[in-house]
Design a protein around this motif. Structure first.
Motif, PDB file in Angstrom:
ATOM      1  N   ALA A 141       2.268   1.779  -3.507  1.00 37.06           N
ATOM      2  CA  ALA A 141       1.250   2.278  -4.437  1.00 37.06           C
ATOM      3  C   ALA A 141       0.963   3.750  -4.179  1.00 37.06           C
ATOM      4  CB  ALA A 141      -0.022   1.449  -4.295  1.00 37.06           C
ATOM      5  N   ALA A 142       0.892   4.135  -2.927  1.00 36.86           N
ATOM      6  CA  ALA A 142       0.618   5.531  -2.582  1.00 36.86           C
ATOM      7  C   ALA A 142       1.747   6.425  -3.064  1.00 36.86           C
ATOM      8  CB  ALA A 142       0.434   5.673  -1.074  1.00 36.86           C
ATOM      9  N   ALA A 143       2.989   5.955  -2.917  1.00 37.13           N
ATOM     10  CA  ALA A 143       4.138   6.743  -3.360  1.00 37.13           C
ATOM     11  C   ALA A 143       4.118   6.924  -4.873  1.00 37.13           C
ATOM     12  CB  ALA A 143       5.435   6.078  -2.918  1.00 37.13           C
ATOM     13  N   SER A 144       3.750   5.872  -5.595  1.00 33.53           N
ATOM     14  CA  SER A 144       3.689   5.947  -7.050  1.00 33.53           C
ATOM     15  C   SER A 144       2.670   6.984  -7.503  1.00 33.53           C
ATOM     16  CB  SER A 144       3.339   4.579  -7.637  1.00 33.53           C
ATOM     17  OG  SER A 144       4.362   3.633  -7.354  1.00 33.53           O
ATOM     18  N   ALA A 145       1.540   7.048  -6.814  1.00 35.70           N
ATOM     19  CA  ALA A 145       0.508   8.018  -7.160  1.00 35.70           C
ATOM     20  C   ALA A 145       0.988   9.439  -6.913  1.00 35.70           C
ATOM     21  CB  ALA A 145      -0.756   7.744  -6.341  1.00 35.70           C
ATOM     22  N   ARG A 146       1.746   9.641  -5.852  1.00 36.29           N
ATOM     23  CA  ARG A 146       2.254  10.974  -5.549  1.00 36.29           C
ATOM     24  C   ARG A 146       3.283  11.418  -6.583  1.00 36.29           C
ATOM     25  NH1 ARG A 146       3.828   9.729   0.551  1.00 36.29           N
ATOM     26  NH2 ARG A 146       4.464  11.930   0.743  1.00 36.29           N
ATOM     27  N   ASP A 174      10.242   4.481  -2.545  1.00 34.40           N
ATOM     28  CA  ASP A 174       8.977   3.752  -2.411  1.00 34.40           C
ATOM     29  C   ASP A 174       8.302   3.538  -3.754  1.00 34.40           C
ATOM     30  OD1 ASP A 174       8.851   3.160   0.244  1.00 34.40           O
ATOM     31  OD2 ASP A 174       7.479   4.762   0.804  1.00 34.40           O
ATOM     32  N   SER A 175       8.388   4.544  -4.609  1.00 37.87           N
ATOM     33  CA  SER A 175       7.702   4.490  -5.889  1.00 37.87           C
ATOM     34  C   SER A 175       8.457   3.666  -6.924  1.00 37.87           C
ATOM     35  CB  SER A 175       7.490   5.903  -6.425  1.00 37.87           C
ATOM     36  OG  SER A 175       8.743   6.485  -6.776  1.00 37.87           O
ATOM     37  N   VAL A 206      10.014   8.769  -0.738  1.00 35.86           N
ATOM     38  CA  VAL A 206       8.963   8.618  -1.738  1.00 35.86           C
ATOM     39  C   VAL A 206       9.548   8.119  -3.056  1.00 35.86           C
ATOM     40  CG1 VAL A 206       7.186   9.809  -3.078  1.00 35.86           C
ATOM     41  CG2 VAL A 206       7.523  10.394  -0.670  1.00 35.86           C
ATOM     42  N   ARG A 233       0.826  -1.216   0.000  1.00 36.26           N
ATOM     43  CA  ARG A 233       0.000   0.000   0.000  1.00 36.26           C
ATOM     44  C   ARG A 233       0.855   1.259   0.000  1.00 36.26           C
ATOM     45  NH1 ARG A 233      -4.135  -0.316   4.833  1.00 36.26           N
ATOM     46  NH2 ARG A 233      -2.231  -1.091   5.819  1.00 36.26           N
ATOM     47  N   ALA A 234       1.977   1.213   0.749  1.00 36.31           N
ATOM     48  CA  ALA A 234       2.868   2.368   0.804  1.00 36.31           C
ATOM     49  C   ALA A 234       3.511   2.610  -0.548  1.00 36.31           C
ATOM     50  CB  ALA A 234       3.947   2.157   1.867  1.00 36.31           C
TER      51      ALA A 234
END
Length: 222
Positions: A149-154, A214-215, A211, A146-147
């Motif tokens: 995926a969230a980083a990729s979106a940012r 993470d991404s 980030v 989840r972390a």
């Protein structure tokens, strides 16, 4: 002057670090803490620019102290420079997630210590990119999907140029070095950095690098 609090449970190490920092003309040591709880109290009272924080301390660990100092504080917050033995301090990843701005090996020289404090105080770049790359790569491997995926979106919200700047930040380059690499003015790079920090919702370059890793934008060995 850069104001500093030194937190280390070993008296010789604590006073030695303070002596090395105090010898620099632009650094003032405004407090010494023997444990994490004292570090938290000093952070509130002395309002330092930087806290040099050992991870392994009694009463309250450096990890817990970092999280308490940086979590939920309004206004300017100190930057935390983590003292680590590298391979032995597995919790350094958690310190990064808690908001630590840099890492310093405990066997560093006086010159390296002073330089690290200046770099972290300026928010200019992560210290020792070769060390932080390995730490971050291990950190990301342990992160939940989840972390990631969230980083990729940012990251997806960044422009192409901002993405390029973020990759170079993750490689440990300063604003000047990024400007030279991209053949632009240093002020232009500062503008890109400010905008990408805002879009990513992070407070400094250290968190931006988290980030990036993470991404998958700054993978291990890249």
């Amino acid at each position: 002057m850069i104001t500093v609090v030194v937190a280390d449970d070993q008296p010789i190490a604590r006073h030695g670090l303070a002596t090395m920092l105090g010898a620099a003309g632009d650094i003032e040591v405004v407090g010494l803490a023997a444990d994490g709880r004292e570090a938290v109290d000093l952070a509130a009272r002395a309002d330092p620019d930087v806290i040099v924080m050992d991870i392994r301390m009694p009463v309250l660990s450096g990890l817990a102290a970092t999280a308490e100092i940086l979590d939920g504080t309004t206004g300017p917050r100190p930057r935390v420079l983590i003292l680590t033995t590298f391979d032995l301090d597995e919790h350094v990843y958690e310190a990064l997630a808690a908001g630590a701005s840099g890492f310093l090996l405990k066997d560093c020289s006086a010159e390296e210590l002073v330089h690290a404090v200046r770099v972290v105080a300026a928010g200019e770049a992560l210290l020792a990119p070769t060390v932080t790359r390995r730490l971050l790569a291990d950190f990301v491997r342990a992160r939940p999907p989840r972390a990631l995926a969230a980083a990729s979106a940012r990251v997806a919200a960044l422009t192409r140029r901002e993405t390029e700047v973020l990759v170079l930040i993750a490689r440990g380059l300063t604003n000047r070095e990024i400007a030279e690499r991209l053949v632009v003015a240093e002020e232009t790079v500062k503008t890109h950095v400010s905008r990408l920090l805002g879009k990513l919702g992070v407070r400094d370059r250290a968190q931006a690098v988290v980030v990036a890793y993470d991404s998958g934008l700054a993978g291990h060995g890249r």
